[in-house]
Motif scaffolding. Structure first.
Motif, PDB file in Angstrom:
ATOM      1  N   GLY A  15       0.738  -1.227  -0.052  1.00 35.96           N
ATOM      2  CA  GLY A  15       0.005   0.026   0.008  1.00 35.96           C
ATOM      3  C   GLY A  15       1.003   1.129  -0.222  1.00 35.96           C
ATOM      4  O   GLY A  15       0.578   2.286  -0.549  1.00 35.96           O
ATOM      5  N   HIS A  16       1.711   1.311   0.883  1.00 33.44           N
ATOM      6  CA  HIS A  16       2.942   2.586   0.766  1.00 33.44           C
ATOM      7  C   HIS A  16       3.681   2.532  -0.623  1.00 33.44           C
ATOM      8  O   HIS A  16       3.894   3.665  -0.969  1.00 33.44           O
ATOM      9  CB  HIS A  16       3.797   2.376   1.813  1.00 33.44           C
ATOM     10  CG  HIS A  16       3.084   2.528   3.335  1.00 33.44           C
ATOM     11  ND1 HIS A  16       3.274   3.837   3.971  1.00 33.44           N
ATOM     12  CD2 HIS A  16       2.591   1.762   4.135  1.00 33.44           C
ATOM     13  CE1 HIS A  16       2.743   3.898   5.172  1.00 33.44           C
ATOM     14  NE2 HIS A  16       2.458   2.635   5.281  1.00 33.44           N
ATOM     15  N   CYS A 223      13.425  -1.311  10.166  1.00 36.45           N
ATOM     16  CA  CYS A 223      13.579  -0.230   9.006  1.00 36.45           C
ATOM     17  C   CYS A 223      12.004   0.399   8.883  1.00 36.45           C
ATOM     18  O   CYS A 223      11.091  -0.441   8.460  1.00 36.45           O
ATOM     19  CB  CYS A 223      14.070  -1.235   7.607  1.00 36.45           C
ATOM     20  SG  CYS A 223      14.092  -0.068   5.936  1.00 36.45           S
ATOM     21  N   TYR A 224      12.020   1.704   8.562  1.00 38.40           N
ATOM     22  CA  TYR A 224      10.655   2.451   8.345  1.00 38.40           C
ATOM     23  C   TYR A 224      10.145   2.322   6.936  1.00 38.40           C
ATOM     24  O   TYR A 224      11.099   2.311   6.149  1.00 38.40           O
ATOM     25  CB  TYR A 224      10.884   3.812   9.145  1.00 38.40           C
ATOM     26  CG  TYR A 224       9.708   4.657   8.972  1.00 38.40           C
ATOM     27  CD1 TYR A 224       8.802   4.199  10.147  1.00 38.40           C
ATOM     28  CD2 TYR A 224       9.333   5.836   8.052  1.00 38.40           C
ATOM     29  CE1 TYR A 224       7.629   4.985  10.130  1.00 38.40           C
ATOM     30  CE2 TYR A 224       8.316   6.387   8.231  1.00 38.40           C
ATOM     31  CZ  TYR A 224       7.322   6.173   9.209  1.00 38.40           C
ATOM     32  OH  TYR A 224       6.226   6.559   9.287  1.00 38.40           O
ATOM     33  N   VAL A 225       8.986   2.174   6.891  1.00 34.91           N
ATOM     34  CA  VAL A 225       8.363   1.799   5.538  1.00 34.91           C
ATOM     35  C   VAL A 225       8.908   2.869   4.437  1.00 34.91           C
ATOM     36  O   VAL A 225       8.799   2.558   3.389  1.00 34.91           O
ATOM     37  CB  VAL A 225       6.936   1.589   5.713  1.00 34.91           C
ATOM     38  CG1 VAL A 225       6.023   2.823   6.211  1.00 34.91           C
ATOM     39  CG2 VAL A 225       6.376   0.914   4.656  1.00 34.91           C
ATOM     40  N   THR A 230      11.430   3.737  -0.767  1.00 38.34           N
ATOM     41  CA  THR A 230      12.507   4.504  -1.310  1.00 38.34           C
ATOM     42  C   THR A 230      13.423   3.449  -2.000  1.00 38.34           C
ATOM     43  O   THR A 230      14.021   3.616  -3.263  1.00 38.34           O
ATOM     44  CB  THR A 230      12.917   5.411  -0.614  1.00 38.34           C
ATOM     45  OG1 THR A 230      12.084   6.472  -0.046  1.00 38.34           O
ATOM     46  CG2 THR A 230      14.230   5.940  -1.256  1.00 38.34           C
ATOM     47  N   GLY A 231      13.929   2.528  -1.264  1.00 34.62           N
ATOM     48  CA  GLY A 231      14.923   1.790  -1.380  1.00 34.62           C
ATOM     49  C   GLY A 231      14.519   0.866  -2.762  1.00 34.62           C
ATOM     50  O   GLY A 231      15.156   0.473  -3.824  1.00 34.62           O
ATOM     51  N   LEU A 232      13.233   0.398  -2.701  1.00 37.21           N
ATOM     52  CA  LEU A 232      12.576  -0.592  -3.893  1.00 37.21           C
ATOM     53  C   LEU A 232      12.595   0.194  -5.071  1.00 37.21           C
ATOM     54  O   LEU A 232      12.720  -0.228  -6.044  1.00 37.21           O
ATOM     55  CB  LEU A 232      11.206  -1.093  -3.330  1.00 37.21           C
ATOM     56  CG  LEU A 232      11.093  -1.979  -2.324  1.00 37.21           C
ATOM     57  CD1 LEU A 232       9.783  -2.328  -2.074  1.00 37.21           C
ATOM     58  CD2 LEU A 232      11.985  -3.316  -2.606  1.00 37.21           C
ATOM     59  N   LEU A 233      12.287   1.828  -4.984  1.00 31.05           N
ATOM     60  CA  LEU A 233      12.230   2.461  -6.468  1.00 31.05           C
ATOM     61  C   LEU A 233      13.756   2.643  -6.663  1.00 31.05           C
ATOM     62  O   LEU A 233      13.849   2.720  -7.996  1.00 31.05           O
ATOM     63  CB  LEU A 233      11.415   3.706  -5.914  1.00 31.05           C
ATOM     64  CG  LEU A 233       9.977   3.607  -5.555  1.00 31.05           C
ATOM     65  CD1 LEU A 233       9.541   5.163  -5.140  1.00 31.05           C
ATOM     66  CD2 LEU A 233       9.296   3.258  -6.884  1.00 31.05           C
ATOM     67  N   ARG A 234      14.553   3.037  -5.906  1.00 29.16           N
ATOM     68  CA  ARG A 234      15.888   3.204  -6.479  1.00 29.16           C
ATOM     69  C   ARG A 234      16.329   1.568  -7.120  1.00 29.16           C
ATOM     70  O   ARG A 234      17.152   1.871  -8.114  1.00 29.16           O
ATOM     71  CB  ARG A 234      16.862   3.608  -5.096  1.00 29.16           C
ATOM     72  CG  ARG A 234      16.814   4.894  -4.902  1.00 29.16           C
ATOM     73  CD  ARG A 234      17.698   5.305  -3.484  1.00 29.16           C
ATOM     74  NE  ARG A 234      17.707   6.695  -3.367  1.00 29.16           N
ATOM     75  CZ  ARG A 234      18.606   7.603  -3.500  1.00 29.16           C
ATOM     76  NH1 ARG A 234      19.516   7.078  -4.516  1.00 29.16           N
ATOM     77  NH2 ARG A 234      18.476   8.916  -3.474  1.00 29.16           N
ATOM     78  N   LEU A 235      16.225   0.583  -6.227  1.00 32.94           N
ATOM     79  CA  LEU A 235      16.758  -0.734  -6.708  1.00 32.94           C
ATOM     80  C   LEU A 235      15.816  -0.913  -8.218  1.00 32.94           C
ATOM     81  O   LEU A 235      16.707  -1.197  -9.271  1.00 32.94           O
ATOM     82  CB  LEU A 235      16.236  -1.812  -5.877  1.00 32.94           C
ATOM     83  CG  LEU A 235      16.820  -3.065  -6.234  1.00 32.94           C
ATOM     84  CD1 LEU A 235      18.181  -3.081  -6.110  1.00 32.94           C
ATOM     85  CD2 LEU A 235      16.231  -3.921  -5.363  1.00 32.94           C
ATOM     86  N   ALA A 236      14.600  -0.490  -8.535  1.00 31.02           N
ATOM     87  CA  ALA A 236      13.899  -0.787  -9.633  1.00 31.02           C
ATOM     88  C   ALA A 236      14.804   0.054 -10.979  1.00 31.02           C
ATOM     89  O   ALA A 236      14.950  -0.359 -12.020  1.00 31.02           O
ATOM     90  CB  ALA A 236      12.539  -0.236  -9.595  1.00 31.02           C
ATOM     91  N   GLU A 237      15.513   1.285 -10.581  1.00 31.78           N
ATOM     92  CA  GLU A 237      16.044   2.105 -11.628  1.00 31.78           C
ATOM     93  C   GLU A 237      17.603   1.794 -11.697  1.00 31.78           C
ATOM     94  O   GLU A 237      18.050   2.502 -12.653  1.00 31.78           O
ATOM     95  CB  GLU A 237      15.821   3.544 -11.015  1.00 31.78           C
ATOM     96  CG  GLU A 237      14.226   4.174 -11.099  1.00 31.78           C
ATOM     97  CD  GLU A 237      14.013   5.444 -10.691  1.00 31.78           C
ATOM     98  OE1 GLU A 237      15.132   6.165  -9.925  1.00 31.78           O
ATOM     99  OE2 GLU A 237      13.023   5.935 -10.854  1.00 31.78           O
TER     100      GLU A 237
END
Length: 329
Positions: A15-16, A223-225, A230-237
């Protein structure tokens, strides 16, 4: 137009993540999918598909036309749930993971981000409260945490094999104890930090006692959500093609965590420890050296800051439940 799919979008992190994708890519279409709608509030996805990803055809429908897929869907919960339903967890998550990767391969999805877990790390590295932070490399010989960890490690191997065999761009994020508002805080599916917040919030008045599993010496890094997504988005790029920890390096014992929650709540809390209950690894903390090197970033929300935001939200939920109200934000 770019289509981003988030599986597990009815869950806490999903959701986040949907909200973060909407904010970062305002011109993209976002499709969320899950076996249920979000527990708290409405999804902000442009489309929300209720689908059981254990079914191959439904999984194909979920990722149809996708450019990017964040694969978060899983049957999961806290340590209470992993001990209560190991066969269900292993069965369901193997089906979900294999179906998702096959559907993404057949659809020609450009980028897939799979959320693995710190549960893949060997128990031998986590047997003391002060065990060294976990680096990404030592996962073999395999000794993951229960059936949930075995499935995550198996899917990591599947991702690596599909990446090499089918030339797929698949990223793997190893999440460490994600917490924050809009997560379960009671019942077997609740994770430890949110569960403890819920117990403290439920104490009437300004003093009382709560039960805590274990003896309180076990340590974790939470780890705060917002950092997680943010980490998932950075990893995707990124061009990264190996598993990367997304977690905090701030170590805290469970007894200290209770004390911090009590301080935020303004309550005097005594603890009744239950050493016969399962506690998982005695020491689990993320090592972020690879994350810093490959992504040029690391989670930076302090535990106290994230804890304040999380506790206040849970406190509102507990108060609303007592009064019979419904709080959705």
């Amino acid at each position: 137009m770019t289509l981003v799919v988030v599986t597990g979008a009815g869950g806490f992190v999903g959701g986040h993540l949907v909200r973060a994708v909407r904010a970062q890519y305002p011109h993209a279409q976002v499709r969320g999918t899950d076996i249920h709608h979000p527990e708290y509030g409405r999804s902000e996805a442009d489309q929300f598909l209720v689908a059981d990803l254990r079914e191959r055809d439904r999984c194909a429908e979920a990722v149809a036309g996708a450019d990017v897929v964040f694969a978060l869907a899983a049957n999961m919960g806290g340590i209470g749930w992993t001990h209560a339903a190991p066969a269900e967890i292993l069965h369901d998550n193997l089906l979900i993971s294999v179906n998702t990767m096959d559907a993404c391969r057949e659809e020609g999805v450009r980028t897939v981000v799979y959320t693995s877990s710190a549960c893949v790390y060997p128990g031998s590295l986590q047997r003391e409260p002060d065990s060294a932070p976990l680096r990404e490399t030592p996962v073999l010989p395999a000794e993951p945490d229960m059936q949930y960890g075995w499935e995550k490690l198996t899917t990591e191997i599947l991702c690596e094999t599909y990446r090499e065999t089918y030339d797929m761009d698949i990223k793997v994020a190893r999440l460490h104890a994600i917490y924050g508002p809009q997560g379960s805080y009671s019942g077997l599916r609740a994770k430890s930090l949110s569960m403890l917040c819920g117990k403290v919030a439920a104490v009437p008045g300004d003093r009382g006692e709560i039960e805590v599993w274990g003896d309180g010496t076990q340590t974790r890094s939470y780890c705060y959500v917002d950092d997680c997504v943010t980490g998932l988005l950075r990893l995707a790029e990124s061009p990264v093609d190996q598993p990367v920890n997304i977690g905090s390096e701030e170590r805290v014992s469970i007894s200290e965590l209770v004390a911090r929650i009590a301080h935020i709540a303004g309550k005097e809390i005594t603890t009744r420890y239950l050493p016969d209950k399962p506690v998982g690894p005695l020491g689990r903390v993320s090592d972020n050296a690879l994350c810093r090197r490959l992504l040029g970033w690391q989670p930076d929300t302090s535990l106290d800051d994230g804890l304040r935001r999380t506790y206040r939200w849970i406190e509102e939920q507990v108060a609303a439940h007592r009064s019979g109200e419904v709080v959705t934000r």
